[in-house]
Write a protein that holds these residues in place. Structure first.
Motif, PDB file in Angstrom:
ATOM      1  N   ASP A 118     -57.200  -1.351  34.243  1.00  0.00           N
ATOM      2  CA  ASP A 118     -56.623  -1.424  33.482  1.00  0.00           C
ATOM      3  C   ASP A 118     -56.601  -2.055  32.248  1.00  0.00           C
ATOM      4  O   ASP A 118     -57.343  -2.567  32.334  1.00  0.00           O
ATOM      5  CB  ASP A 118     -55.809  -2.668  34.249  1.00  0.00           C
ATOM      6  N   ASP A 119     -56.042  -1.589  30.728  1.00  0.00           N
ATOM      7  CA  ASP A 119     -56.203  -2.013  30.242  1.00  0.00           C
ATOM      8  C   ASP A 119     -56.080  -3.094  29.409  1.00  0.00           C
ATOM      9  O   ASP A 119     -56.642  -4.062  28.955  1.00  0.00           O
ATOM     10  CB  ASP A 119     -54.886  -0.874  28.680  1.00  0.00           C
ATOM     11  N   GLU A 120     -54.767  -4.467  30.271  1.00  0.00           N
ATOM     12  CA  GLU A 120     -54.879  -5.526  30.145  1.00  0.00           C
ATOM     13  C   GLU A 120     -55.980  -6.579  30.589  1.00  0.00           C
ATOM     14  O   GLU A 120     -56.472  -7.435  30.688  1.00  0.00           O
ATOM     15  CB  GLU A 120     -53.812  -5.695  30.385  1.00  0.00           C
ATOM     16  N   THR A 121     -56.235  -6.027  32.469  1.00  0.00           N
ATOM     17  CA  THR A 121     -56.327  -6.991  33.235  1.00  0.00           C
ATOM     18  C   THR A 121     -58.648  -6.488  32.805  1.00  0.00           C
ATOM     19  O   THR A 121     -59.557  -7.084  34.004  1.00  0.00           O
ATOM     20  CB  THR A 121     -56.448  -7.266  34.978  1.00  0.00           C
ATOM     21  N   LYS A 122     -58.587  -5.260  32.597  1.00  0.00           N
ATOM     22  CA  LYS A 122     -59.476  -4.621  32.900  1.00  0.00           C
ATOM     23  C   LYS A 122     -60.120  -4.376  34.268  1.00  0.00           C
ATOM     24  O   LYS A 122     -61.645  -4.589  34.303  1.00  0.00           O
ATOM     25  CB  LYS A 122     -60.629  -5.415  32.015  1.00  0.00           C
ATOM     26  N   GLN A 123     -60.142  -4.937  35.611  1.00  0.00           N
ATOM     27  CA  GLN A 123     -59.682  -4.821  36.043  1.00  0.00           C
ATOM     28  C   GLN A 123     -59.732  -2.793  37.171  1.00  0.00           C
ATOM     29  O   GLN A 123     -59.027  -2.210  36.004  1.00  0.00           O
ATOM     30  CB  GLN A 123     -59.171  -5.320  37.121  1.00  0.00           C
ATOM     31  N   PRO A 124     -60.499  -2.486  38.451  1.00  0.00           N
ATOM     32  CA  PRO A 124     -60.388  -1.182  37.958  1.00  0.00           C
ATOM     33  C   PRO A 124     -58.822  -1.042  38.668  1.00  0.00           C
ATOM     34  O   PRO A 124     -57.748  -1.612  39.562  1.00  0.00           O
ATOM     35  CB  PRO A 124     -60.894  -1.198  39.321  1.00  0.00           C
ATOM     36  N   LYS A 125     -58.398   0.490  38.768  1.00  0.00           N
ATOM     37  CA  LYS A 125     -56.884   0.322  38.915  1.00  0.00           C
ATOM     38  C   LYS A 125     -56.753   1.582  39.712  1.00  0.00           C
ATOM     39  O   LYS A 125     -56.215   1.509  40.593  1.00  0.00           O
ATOM     40  CB  LYS A 125     -56.000   0.968  37.956  1.00  0.00           C
ATOM     41  N   ALA A 126     -56.729   2.495  39.940  1.00  0.00           N
ATOM     42  CA  ALA A 126     -56.767   3.901  40.033  1.00  0.00           C
ATOM     43  C   ALA A 126     -58.583   4.193  40.484  1.00  0.00           C
ATOM     44  O   ALA A 126     -58.989   4.730  39.604  1.00  0.00           O
ATOM     45  CB  ALA A 126     -55.961   4.548  40.368  1.00  0.00           C
ATOM     46  N   GLN A 127     -58.263   5.494  41.351  1.00  0.00           N
ATOM     47  CA  GLN A 127     -59.408   6.088  41.712  1.00  0.00           C
ATOM     48  C   GLN A 127     -59.077   7.561  41.530  1.00  0.00           C
ATOM     49  O   GLN A 127     -58.399   8.025  43.208  1.00  0.00           O
ATOM     50  CB  GLN A 127     -60.082   5.857  43.132  1.00  0.00           C
ATOM     51  N   ILE A 128     -59.253   8.124  40.483  1.00  0.00           N
ATOM     52  CA  ILE A 128     -58.746   9.890  40.783  1.00  0.00           C
ATOM     53  C   ILE A 128     -59.752  11.149  40.747  1.00  0.00           C
ATOM     54  O   ILE A 128     -60.788  10.716  40.354  1.00  0.00           O
ATOM     55  CB  ILE A 128     -58.272  10.071  38.995  1.00  0.00           C
ATOM     56  N   VAL A 129     -59.598  11.710  41.385  1.00  0.00           N
ATOM     57  CA  VAL A 129     -59.814  12.883  41.938  1.00  0.00           C
ATOM     58  C   VAL A 129     -59.882  14.347  40.434  1.00  0.00           C
ATOM     59  O   VAL A 129     -58.151  14.335  40.592  1.00  0.00           O
ATOM     60  CB  VAL A 129     -60.427  13.377  43.227  1.00  0.00           C
TER      61      VAL A 129
ATOM     62  N   SER B 291     -56.813  19.648  36.615  1.00  0.00           N
ATOM     63  CA  SER B 291     -55.946  19.027  37.187  1.00  0.00           C
ATOM     64  C   SER B 291     -56.475  17.719  37.946  1.00  0.00           C
ATOM     65  O   SER B 291     -57.668  17.705  38.779  1.00  0.00           O
ATOM     66  CB  SER B 291     -55.160  19.386  38.345  1.00  0.00           C
ATOM     67  N   GLY B 292     -55.582  16.421  37.911  1.00  0.00           N
ATOM     68  CA  GLY B 292     -56.617  15.070  38.778  1.00  0.00           C
ATOM     69  C   GLY B 292     -55.324  15.018  39.420  1.00  0.00           C
ATOM     70  O   GLY B 292     -54.350  14.186  38.949  1.00  0.00           O
ATOM     71  N   ARG B 293     -56.044  14.356  40.782  1.00  0.00           N
ATOM     72  CA  ARG B 293     -54.927  13.246  41.477  1.00  0.00           C
ATOM     73  C   ARG B 293     -55.198  11.953  41.729  1.00  0.00           C
ATOM     74  O   ARG B 293     -56.566  11.756  42.215  1.00  0.00           O
ATOM     75  CB  ARG B 293     -54.717  14.381  42.723  1.00  0.00           C
ATOM     76  N   ILE B 294     -54.301  11.423  42.185  1.00  0.00           N
ATOM     77  CA  ILE B 294     -54.094   9.817  42.376  1.00  0.00           C
ATOM     78  C   ILE B 294     -54.763   9.836  43.943  1.00  0.00           C
ATOM     79  O   ILE B 294     -54.237   9.938  44.167  1.00  0.00           O
ATOM     80  CB  ILE B 294     -53.417   8.617  42.503  1.00  0.00           C
ATOM     81  N   GLU B 295     -56.222   9.067  44.567  1.00  0.00           N
ATOM     82  CA  GLU B 295     -57.241   9.099  45.370  1.00  0.00           C
ATOM     83  C   GLU B 295     -56.337   7.732  46.352  1.00  0.00           C
ATOM     84  O   GLU B 295     -56.664   7.762  47.320  1.00  0.00           O
ATOM     85  CB  GLU B 295     -58.034   9.849  45.775  1.00  0.00           C
ATOM     86  N   GLN B 296     -57.054   7.247  45.307  1.00  0.00           N
ATOM     87  CA  GLN B 296     -56.647   6.095  45.966  1.00  0.00           C
ATOM     88  C   GLN B 296     -55.801   4.630  44.878  1.00  0.00           C
ATOM     89  O   GLN B 296     -56.261   4.601  43.679  1.00  0.00           O
ATOM     90  CB  GLN B 296     -58.149   5.160  46.537  1.00  0.00           C
ATOM     91  N   LEU B 297     -55.142   3.843  45.378  1.00  0.00           N
ATOM     92  CA  LEU B 297     -54.109   2.462  44.090  1.00  0.00           C
ATOM     93  C   LEU B 297     -55.396   1.513  44.499  1.00  0.00           C
ATOM     94  O   LEU B 297     -55.399   1.062  45.715  1.00  0.00           O
ATOM     95  CB  LEU B 297     -53.378   2.152  44.420  1.00  0.00           C
ATOM     96  N   LEU B 298     -55.994   0.823  43.248  1.00  0.00           N
ATOM     97  CA  LEU B 298     -57.176  -0.006  43.530  1.00  0.00           C
ATOM     98  C   LEU B 298     -56.702  -1.639  43.048  1.00  0.00           C
ATOM     99  O   LEU B 298     -57.520  -2.749  43.189  1.00  0.00           O
ATOM    100  CB  LEU B 298     -58.225   0.214  42.524  1.00  0.00           C
ATOM    101  N   ARG B 299     -55.231  -1.614  42.678  1.00  0.00           N
ATOM    102  CA  ARG B 299     -54.464  -3.354  41.887  1.00  0.00           C
ATOM    103  C   ARG B 299     -54.733  -3.853  42.957  1.00  0.00           C
ATOM    104  O   ARG B 299     -53.710  -3.129  44.343  1.00  0.00           O
ATOM    105  CB  ARG B 299     -53.877  -3.139  40.910  1.00  0.00           C
ATOM    106  N   PRO B 300     -54.669  -5.219  43.218  1.00  0.00           N
ATOM    107  CA  PRO B 300     -54.734  -6.196  44.673  1.00  0.00           C
ATOM    108  C   PRO B 300     -53.067  -5.744  44.244  1.00  0.00           C
ATOM    109  O   PRO B 300     -52.768  -6.128  43.594  1.00  0.00           O
ATOM    110  CB  PRO B 300     -55.036  -7.703  44.447  1.00  0.00           C
ATOM    111  N   GLY B 301     -52.048  -6.293  45.895  1.00  0.00           N
ATOM    112  CA  GLY B 301     -50.600  -5.946  45.820  1.00  0.00           C
ATOM    113  C   GLY B 301     -49.828  -4.840  44.936  1.00  0.00           C
ATOM    114  O   GLY B 301     -48.952  -5.019  45.012  1.00  0.00           O
ATOM    115  N   VAL B 302     -51.201  -4.121  45.151  1.00  0.00           N
ATOM    116  CA  VAL B 302     -49.884  -2.925  44.321  1.00  0.00           C
ATOM    117  C   VAL B 302     -49.660  -1.717  46.425  1.00  0.00           C
ATOM    118  O   VAL B 302     -50.198  -2.210  46.999  1.00  0.00           O
ATOM    119  CB  VAL B 302     -50.879  -1.819  43.652  1.00  0.00           C
ATOM    120  N   ASP B 303     -48.503  -1.791  46.379  1.00  0.00           N
ATOM    121  CA  ASP B 303     -47.326  -0.840  47.191  1.00  0.00           C
ATOM    122  C   ASP B 303     -47.859   0.237  46.913  1.00  0.00           C
ATOM    123  O   ASP B 303     -48.514   1.340  46.404  1.00  0.00           O
ATOM    124  CB  ASP B 303     -45.943  -0.880  46.719  1.00  0.00           C
TER     125      ASP B 303
END
Length: 152
Positions: free
Chosen positions: A39-50, A59-71
């Motif tokens: 994440d540009d603002e928090t500098k924390q992992p945002k997502a895992q992309i394959v 091509s790339g897909r979002i495999e996992q959402l990593l931010r705390p509290g994300v739906d």
């Protein structure tokens, strides 16, 4: 005289080993693999992309959402193409990227920011021996570069 064939055998084995090691190192200097976006603002992992390769097109897909509290059931309600109202988890966010034959750069495709629903021209450049990936999205003269970290 028997020592000569043995020396040649060892040289051949060493050469084969170096070729295998070189091929493995070269394989890591490609965008193909699993990456963590930051994440540009928090500098924390945002997502895992394959990122995968189908016939030279990435091509790339979002495999996992990593931010705390994300739906985990969040959808791309701002998207305007075929991804409109589709789940962000599992979504293809990178499309149509090809290797530039003259450089270790992959470009010509698009990347989607599912939070904004915007797509950008894309350039992928492996750096740091393939351990990091510079992801540059642009619209006209305006661009932004993120650095993703290789997971696998």
């Amino acid at each position: 005289m028997p020592k000569r064939p043995l020396a040649l055998w060892w040289r051949a084995q060493t050469a084969i080993g170096l070729i295998v090691i070189g091929a493995a190192a070269q394989a890591q200097t490609t965008p193909v693999g699993t990456w963590r976006s930051i994440d540009d603002e928090t500098k924390q992992p945002k997502a895992q992309i394959v990122i995968g390769d189908r016939g030279g097109v990435l091509s790339g897909r979002i495999e996992q959402l990593l931010r705390p509290g994300v739906d985990p059931k969040a959808v791309c309600d701002r998207c305007t193409d075929d991804r409109k109202d589709q789940p962000i988890l599992g979504m293809e966010i990178i499309r149509g990227v090809k290797k530039d034959e003259d450089r270790d750069v992959w470009e010509g495709g698009r990347i989607l920011d599912p939070e904004k629903g915007s797509t950008y021209a894309l350039r992928l450049t492996p750096v740091d021996g393939g351990h990091r990936l510079q992801v540059r999205g642009s619209i006209g003269p305006f661009w932004r570069t993120q650095t993703w970290i290789r997971v696998k």
